[in-house]
Design a protein around this motif. Structure first.
Motif, short mmCIF file in Angstrom:
data_model
loop_
_atom_site.label_atom_id
_atom_site.label_comp_id
_atom_site.label_asym_id
_atom_site.label_seq_id
_atom_site.Cartn_x
_atom_site.Cartn_y
_atom_site.Cartn_z
N ASP A 122 -15.91 -10.25 48.86
CA ASP A 122 -16.75 -9.15 48.42
C ASP A 122 -18.23 -9.45 48.60
O ASP A 122 -19.03 -9.27 47.67
N ILE A 123 -18.60 -9.95 49.77
CA ILE A 123 -20.01 -10.26 50.04
C ILE A 123 -20.57 -9.15 50.93
O ILE A 123 -19.98 -8.83 51.95
N ASP A 124 -21.71 -8.61 50.52
CA ASP A 124 -22.36 -7.55 51.29
C ASP A 124 -23.08 -8.18 52.49
O ASP A 124 -24.09 -8.86 52.33
N ARG A 125 -22.58 -7.90 53.70
CA ARG A 125 -23.14 -8.59 54.86
C ARG A 125 -24.51 -8.06 55.25
O ARG A 125 -25.22 -8.69 56.03
N ASP A 126 -24.91 -6.91 54.71
CA ASP A 126 -26.23 -6.36 55.04
C ASP A 126 -27.31 -6.79 54.05
O ASP A 126 -28.49 -6.52 54.26
N ALA A 127 -26.89 -7.45 52.97
CA ALA A 127 -27.87 -7.84 51.94
C ALA A 127 -28.72 -9.02 52.43
O ALA A 127 -28.28 -9.82 53.26
N TYR A 128 -29.94 -9.08 51.92
CA TYR A 128 -30.77 -10.26 52.17
C TYR A 128 -30.31 -11.38 51.24
O TYR A 128 -30.01 -11.12 50.06
N ILE A 129 -30.30 -12.59 51.74
CA ILE A 129 -29.78 -13.71 50.94
C ILE A 129 -30.58 -13.88 49.65
O ILE A 129 -30.03 -14.13 48.59
N GLN A 130 -31.90 -13.67 49.74
CA GLN A 130 -32.73 -13.86 48.53
C GLN A 130 -32.40 -12.83 47.44
O GLN A 130 -32.74 -13.03 46.28
N ASP A 131 -31.77 -11.70 47.83
CA ASP A 131 -31.43 -10.68 46.83
C ASP A 131 -30.07 -10.91 46.19
O ASP A 131 -29.70 -10.21 45.26
N LEU A 132 -29.31 -11.86 46.72
CA LEU A 132 -27.97 -12.10 46.18
C LEU A 132 -28.04 -12.87 44.86
O LEU A 132 -29.00 -13.61 44.62
N SER A 133 -27.00 -12.72 44.05
CA SER A 133 -26.90 -13.54 42.83
C SER A 133 -26.64 -14.99 43.24
O SER A 133 -26.25 -15.25 44.38
N PHE A 134 -26.79 -15.92 42.29
CA PHE A 134 -26.52 -17.34 42.59
C PHE A 134 -25.10 -17.51 43.11
O PHE A 134 -24.85 -18.24 44.06
N GLY A 135 -24.17 -16.82 42.45
CA GLY A 135 -22.76 -16.95 42.84
C GLY A 135 -22.52 -16.49 44.26
O GLY A 135 -21.86 -17.17 45.04
N GLN A 136 -23.10 -15.31 44.60
CA GLN A 136 -22.92 -14.78 45.96
C GLN A 136 -23.58 -15.70 47.00
O GLN A 136 -23.05 -15.92 48.07
N ARG A 137 -24.74 -16.25 46.65
CA ARG A 137 -25.42 -17.18 47.56
C ARG A 137 -24.56 -18.41 47.81
O ARG A 137 -24.47 -18.91 48.93
N GLN A 138 -23.94 -18.86 46.71
CA GLN A 138 -23.11 -20.06 46.85
C GLN A 138 -21.93 -19.77 47.80
O GLN A 138 -21.55 -20.61 48.61
N LYS A 139 -21.39 -18.56 47.70
CA LYS A 139 -20.29 -18.20 48.59
C LYS A 139 -20.75 -18.23 50.05
O LYS A 139 -20.03 -18.70 50.93
N VAL A 140 -21.98 -17.72 50.30
CA VAL A 140 -22.49 -17.73 51.68
C VAL A 140 -22.65 -19.17 52.16
O VAL A 140 -22.30 -19.50 53.30
N CYS A 141 -23.16 -20.03 51.28
CA CYS A 141 -23.32 -21.45 51.66
C CYS A 141 -21.98 -22.06 52.03
O CYS A 141 -21.88 -22.87 52.97
N ILE A 142 -20.94 -21.68 51.29
CA ILE A 142 -19.60 -22.21 51.59
C ILE A 142 -19.15 -21.71 52.96
O ILE A 142 -18.65 -22.48 53.78
#
Lengths: 292, 123
Positions: A122-142
């Motif tokens: 459930d990650i929004d691919r159009d979102a800017y990384i800086q606008d994501l929550s910590f949890g969502q950012r961590q998912k992107v890092c993974i």
């Protein structure tokens, strides 16, 4: 091809006069999943950075996937994945653009896998990384770390910002990556229940030394808390294999890392008392094994 | 097969929890002789558990005779599951554990068992 993904031999490092790691010898068999446990400041992150060639130890050698990590950074980056603690790379980019960019560095990038996890997680691919929550950012890092299906995946506190549902999804992704038993995983965490699920092996780091390294089930099966029951229990008591005997107002307990029913019965008999045993969950074991 | 419930933060290792649960399913008739168990891969991903842990549980159940590895099918509940399997199992596990702790090899243990069996028969 080596059957060891990582081999640390007698590694030590100090920052100033603080010894952070002392004579660490450690290996990860190919295809293994190992959980690295330790209190804050035990040296977990430093151990991971040394393993990956990001820090040079004062002493000892590091062999990563058959090569010297320090001398071959490009080769290492191609074959390993690393999720650093609290990292926010590419914060000015959109999720999809940063995944495309990082994917373009690798021949083996699995875009289908990434697409699948973007949907499932459930990650929004159009979102800017800086606008994501910590949890969502961590998912992107993974995702950035697993897209090239690394031979060795190193994760430093990967679940710290994830809610229980997201943690479970992430654990499933790790299991999925490890299914062929070709991909080796090393991860550090404070959450022992997650570690128990997906790690078969555990390494316990305490004050810069490894106090336990081996199979998690064996650790559980060999360690026991002991309760001494009877009259006139000794105030203090020394016996091979028995640690931290404490007699508090007639209630005595101790700890052993090498439980043996027969030995225990013999000891109880010689003391003229009963010794009751209690096996412990991992969290309790962690506390017992990291006492000063 | 979402019948498995894994408890973390338990003093019982996860592979033992799985072993006990398969035994209970067999004893209660929820899984019948010839029924197929989920593959290691399926179960590992469903439960988010290390595949080696599942394999370990299945191997133990295979050794005890409760499960059978069938080519092309996977693990199925054995037809041979007599009552004796369930009744002897704890004693056998205890025996194996004690033998290990005493440093007695598998070969030596089997030899001793054989000798004890003969001795009983001679009585």
């Amino acid at each position: 091809m080596t059957n060891k993904s990582l081999l640390l031999d007698n590694v030590s490092i100090a920052f100033g006069d603080k010894e952070v790691l002392k004579n660490i010898s450690f290996e990860l068999p190919r295809g293994s999943v190992t959980g690295l446990l330790g209190k804050n400041g035990a040296g977990k992150t430093t151990l991971m950075k040394i393993a990956l060639g990001l820090l040079r130890p004062d002493q000892g050698s590091v062999n990563l996937l058959g090569i010297s990590a320090w001398d071959s950074p490009a080769e290492v980056r191609r074959r390993i994945g690393y999720v650093a603690q609290m990292d926010t790379p590419y914060y000015w980019m959109r999720v999809r653009d940063c995944l495309t960019l990082v994917g373009s560095f690798y021949d083996s990038w699995d875009a289908a896998l990434i697409d699948r996890y973007l949907r499932e997680w459930d990650i929004d691919r159009d979102a800017y990384i800086q606008d994501l929550s910590f949890g969502q950012r961590q998912k992107v890092c993974i995702l950035l770390a697993i897209g090239h299906r690394p031979e060795l995946l190193v994760l430093d506190e990967p679940v710290a910002s994830l809610d229980p549902g997201a943690r479970r999804q992430f654990l499933k992704a790790l299991v999925s990556l490890n299914q062929d038993l070709e991909h080796t995983i090393l991860f550090s965490t404070h959450i022992t229940s997650d570690l128990e699920r997906i790690a078969a092996d555990v390494a316990l780091l305490h004050c810069g030394t490894l106090t336990y390294r081996g199979n998690l089930d064996e650790l559980k099966e060999r360690c026991r808390r002991l309760y001494f029951v009877g009259d006139n229990l000794p105030e203090s008591f020394e016996h091979a294999g028995i640690e931290r005997y404490q007699n508090q107002q007639g209630r005595a307990s101790a700890f052993t890392r090498n439980w043996d029913q027969a030995e225990n019965d013999a000891l109880a008999k010689s003391m003229g008392i009963r010794i009751e045993e209690e096996s412990l969950p991992l969290e309790e074991l962690f506390l017992e094994l990291t006492l000063e | 097969m979402n019948d498995f419930v894994i408890k973390t933060n338990s003093d019982v290792p996860i592979y033992r929890q799985l072993v006990e649960q398969v035994r209970r399913m067999a004893a209660s008739g929820r899984v019948k002789p010839g029924d197929r168990l989920p593959s290691v891969r399926q179960l590992a991903e469903n439960l988010a558990i290390n595949p080696m842990t599942i394999s370990k549980a299945y191997s133990l159940l295979e050794q005890s005779g409760l499960l059978e590895r069938r080519r092309g099918v996977g693990m199925v509940l054995s037809h041979e599951t007599g009552r004796s399997d369930n009744l002897l199992q704890p004693a056998i596990e205890e025996l194996i554990m004690q033998a290990r702790q005493l440093g007695i090899s598998k070969r030596e243990l089997v030899k001793q068992l054989g000798a004890a069996w003969e001795f009983e028969n001679d009585e």
